[in-house]
Design an enzyme around this catalytic site. Structure first.
Site, mmCIF file in Angstrom:
data_model
loop_
_atom_site.group_PDB
_atom_site.id
_atom_site.type_symbol
_atom_site.label_atom_id
_atom_site.label_comp_id
_atom_site.label_asym_id
_atom_site.label_seq_id
_atom_site.Cartn_x
_atom_site.Cartn_y
_atom_site.Cartn_z
ATOM 1 N N GLN A 88 15.132 -11.972 -32.439
ATOM 2 C CA GLN A 88 14.725 -10.637 -31.987
ATOM 3 C C GLN A 88 14.124 -10.714 -30.580
ATOM 4 O OE1 GLN A 88 15.377 -7.840 -33.630
ATOM 5 N NE2 GLN A 88 14.331 -6.507 -32.174
ATOM 6 N N LYS B 22 16.598 -4.440 -40.469
ATOM 7 C CA LYS B 22 17.761 -5.337 -40.519
ATOM 8 C C LYS B 22 17.813 -6.044 -41.875
ATOM 9 C CE LYS B 22 17.954 -5.779 -35.546
ATOM 10 N NZ LYS B 22 17.521 -6.429 -34.307
ATOM 11 N N ASP C 74 24.674 -11.122 -32.398
ATOM 12 C CA ASP C 74 24.270 -10.139 -31.387
ATOM 13 C C ASP C 74 25.283 -10.097 -30.239
ATOM 14 O OD1 ASP C 74 21.832 -8.724 -31.736
ATOM 15 O OD2 ASP C 74 20.671 -10.566 -31.476
HETATM 16 N N1 GUN Z 1 15.820 -6.009 -29.267
HETATM 17 C C1 GUN Z 1 16.242 -4.725 -29.102
HETATM 18 N N2 GUN Z 1 17.526 -4.585 -29.513
HETATM 19 C C2 GUN Z 1 17.920 -5.797 -29.948
HETATM 20 C C3 GUN Z 1 19.136 -6.273 -30.502
HETATM 21 O O1 GUN Z 1 20.131 -5.556 -30.659
HETATM 22 N N3 GUN Z 1 19.147 -7.593 -30.842
HETATM 23 C C4 GUN Z 1 18.059 -8.418 -30.671
HETATM 24 N N4 GUN Z 1 18.192 -9.692 -31.012
HETATM 25 N N5 GUN Z 1 16.930 -8.004 -30.139
HETATM 26 C C5 GUN Z 1 16.858 -6.695 -29.798
#
Ligand code: GUN
Length: 283
Positions: A96, A52, A119
């Site tokens: 996350q 990311k 998100d």
């Molecule tokens: N863990 C797995 N996929 C995601 C996601 O798209 N966003 C976040 N914040 N955590 C994750």
């Protein structure tokens, strides 16, 4: 042999458009900013966060990473989220998941300002998506829709089956397919005669986290098969929830793992961060 839905190529195209928008900002203007918060040392989560961060840097965004120890308390984590809510350099906040077990995911997410919830996990944003009035779409399901769009695959009137009902993928994916006028079925671990259900799919989206679970006998001839899985096979090699080798002769289109949905997810995160930046700056 199915056409491969190339998420790497599609992502590169969309990221190029994002980068061009950033490059066109006036000299000295603030860049879009994303803060990623990770708690603990889950290796897979650290890989996602690194990607990311890399994605942000490639398109010229400000990227800040907050790596907190496993021992972080809920109060400390919420205090950081609130500080980022007030931070004028930050347009998007991503915590996350999964969080360590002593932290309540939902409670923490509810402290993110909905206008920075890139998100789209907060109740506010989930509600807005449900009624089709949203600023942000959840990244993985939106990435799937973008990939379908790129290959001119129209799901209107088609039978779409989503295997998996998570809040991150399965449920929002079903909503987005419904908004695109598909007839949607959500299947899951308690579904009876799963193979029969999946064989009815013109569009099959699989997000259950089980390596090579969907085999050729579960797929209709000519189906579009989207694999959201990120698993390891018996040799420790990265693979998806779909048995790619077996299914690719039967499907009309299929996503590979890696290189399918994965890169699209981060691209959608960048899109959401840019959307937030533009709203904040009345662009
Ligand atoms: N863990 C797995 N996929 C995601 C996601 O798209 N966003 C976040 N914040 N955590 C994750």
């Amino acid at each position: 042999m199915a056409v491969i839905l190339d998420g790497k190529l599609t992502s590169a195209k969309v990221r190029e458009r994002i980068k061009n928008e950033v490059d066109a900002l006036p000299e000295g203007a603030r860049r879009p900013g994303l803060a990623v918060v990770i708690v603990g040392d889950d290796p897979a989560s650290h890989v996602y966060v690194r990607n990311k961060k890399k994605g942000c840097e490639e398109v010229g965004f400000l990227s800040r990473e907050y790596a907190l120890p496993e021992s972080t308390t809920e109060e400390e984590l919420i205090a950081l989220v609130e500080e980022l809510n007030r931070d004028s350099e930050i347009d998007g906040i991503l915590v996350q998941l999964p969080l360590p077990r002593h932290l309540d995911d939902k409670k923490v997410i509810e402290h993110i300002d909905p206008s920075k919830d890139v998100d789209a996990f907060s109740y506010h944003n989930v509600g807005r998506i449900t009624v089709g009035d949203y600023d942000f779409l959840p990244c993985t399901p939106a990435g799937v829709m973008e990939l379908l769009h790129e290959y001119n695959i129209d799901v209107s009137g088609k039978n779409a089956v989503v295997v998996g009902r998570s809040n991150i993928v399965g449920k929002p994916q079903a909503l987005l397919l419904l908004q695109a006028n598909a007839t949607v079925t959500v299947a899951h671990s308690k579904t009876k005669n799963l193979s029969e259900v999946t064989r009815g799919a013109d569009v099959l989206v699989v997000a259950i986290g089980k390596a090579k679970f969907v085999t050729a006998d579960m797929v209709k001839e000519g189906a579009v098969v989207i694999d959201v899985g990120m698993d390891r096979d018996e040799n420790g090699k990265l693979c998806g929830d779909v048995d790619f080798e077996g299914v690719c002769d039967k499907a009309s289109y299929i996503t590979p793992v890696p290189g399918g949905v994965g890169p699209m997810t981060i691209t959608e995160l960048l899109k959401n961060t840019l959307t937030s930046y533009k709203r904040r700056n009345n662009i």
